[in-house]
Design an enzyme around this catalytic site. Structure first.
Site, PDB file in Angstrom:
ATOM      1  N   CYS A 133       5.376 -42.882  20.131  1.00  8.12           N
ATOM      2  CA  CYS A 133       5.096 -42.774  21.958  1.00  8.12           C
ATOM      3  C   CYS A 133       3.979 -42.102  21.992  1.00  8.12           C
ATOM      4  CB  CYS A 133       6.099 -42.060  22.534  1.00  8.12           C
ATOM      5  SG  CYS A 133       5.967 -42.075  24.460  1.00  8.12           S
ATOM      6  N   GLY A 234       1.533 -54.339  17.758  1.00  2.07           N
ATOM      7  CA  GLY A 234       0.159 -53.853  18.319  1.00  2.07           C
ATOM      8  C   GLY A 234      -0.540 -55.241  18.466  1.00  2.07           C
TER       9      GLY A 234
END
Length: 360
Positions: A133, A234
């Protein structure tokens, strides 16, 4: 021979790199098999944990739409917050579809171990550790991707959690803290040595946030270094990109996050393409309407009318981004406080949309 169509879709693949490192597969076949410990997923597509988004209603929807597994929102290891309404709703896992993976975050090895145990008792079948994160409020507490700068603490946390529970433990990371401090290979080796059973890598550093293109070269390098399953994350935005990333990185699975917002059927689209090489036609508007209205209703039921209506706003905005590009309807919708009125207004929007489409 390089697939030129994939080069157009995926500019991250340079001709030189493809020739040297990664000849692309051109064949299509049956589902890739993905195992995490004793659990075999139904396919290699995983819905990413996203704070404030991947709640139980959204996870159920993604699973219905073809995800092989979904991962819960990040849960803090701090026991002082476990009794809040937010944490309470996040910590019920038993009646979920598929393999139940729960993500925890923190920086204290003992607290992380205790959090893992509590969540396993509440029904978690896999514990995922968040070290990816990039949010400032998380990193300021030396949690999330901030931990990548401290391999000794990483090791203590991983060893402690693996020892504390009898379910598989997985890890999610970024490629490093910054472009100058990329250490994903070091962390991957450490994770494997500590007993981590699968590793997800978001292909950016913490400093990159979500800017620029994902670093698939580094995911590929990790895959070539460790023997545990590697999950690429991603910018997995469409079926062609998914196929290209699997081929280029050699990853065992893909994790899809932001691309599923307002488009949870992306999992079905990707899997169909992986199986057949065919692109599904766009989702019919009638089906988009059905999925969205059911999702909004589920949010109302799960959170209660008031909070559910507020949370529904962002999801509706994502669903309608393509169909209400002028933003006027979405701005108006965000002022609605009443849950029943939300559903009525959405029904009217779709009726009006179909009428206007027929006239055009």
């Amino acid at each position: 021979m390089i697939n030129n169509r994939l080069l157009k879709v995926c500019p991250f693949i340079s001709r030189k790199k493809c020739v040297i490192y990664a000849p692309l597969q051109s064949q299509y076949g049956p589902h890739l098999v993905m195992r995490i410990g004793q659990y075999q997923l139904r396919n290699c597509l995983i819905a990413a944990p996203m704070a404030g988004i991947t709640d139980k209603p959204f996870r159920s929807l993604c699973y219905d739409m073809g995800a092989g597994m979904t991962v819960s929102e990040m849960l803090s290891s701090n026991p002082q917050v476990w009794k809040t309404d937010k944490s309470r709703l996040r910590m019920v896992h038993r009646d979920e579809l598929g393999v139940r993976s729960v993500q925890i975050a923190g920086n204290d090895p003992d607290e992380m171990a205790a959090a893992a145990q509590i969540n396993v008792e509440s029904g978690a079948q896999i514990i995922d550790i968040n070290m990816g994160c990039p949010a400032k409020k998380v990193n300021r507490k030396l949690a999330g991707s901030a931990l990548l700068r401290y391999p000794d603490i990483v090791k203590s946390i991983l060893e402690g959690v693996v020892k504390a529970v009898d379910v598989p433990v997985t890890l999610k990371i970024r490629t490093g803290w910054s472009p100058e401090e990329r250490n994903c290979i070091e962390i991957a080796k450490l994770a494997e040595d500590c007993g981590i059973q699968a590793l997800t890598i978001h292909g950016r550093t913490r400093a990159c946030l979500f800017n620029g293109e994902a670093e698939y070269d580094n995911i590929r390098a990790v895959k070539q270094t460790v023997t545990i399953p590697v999950i690429a994350n991603g910018d997995i935005t469409d079926p062609l990109k998914a196929r290209a990333v699997l081929d280029y990185t050699g990853a065992d699975a893909l994790m899809v996050g932001r691309a599923a917002q307002g488009r949870p059927w992306i999992f079905r689209e990707i899997q169909h393409y992986l199986d057949t090489g065919e692109i599904l036609p766009p989702m019919p508007m009638a089906e988009v309407k059905r999925i969205m209205l059911a999702h909004v209703q589920e949010l109302h039921d799960f959170y209660g009318q008031g909070k559910g209506a507020r949370i529904a706003r962002k999801h509706v905005s994502w669903y309608l981004k393509e169909h209400a590009p002028d933003d006027q309807f979405r701005r108006s919708f965000n002022t609605i406080e009443d849950a029943s009125e939300q559903l009525e207004v959405l029904e009217a929007f779709f009726e009006n949309f179909c009428v206007n489409k027929d006239k055009s």
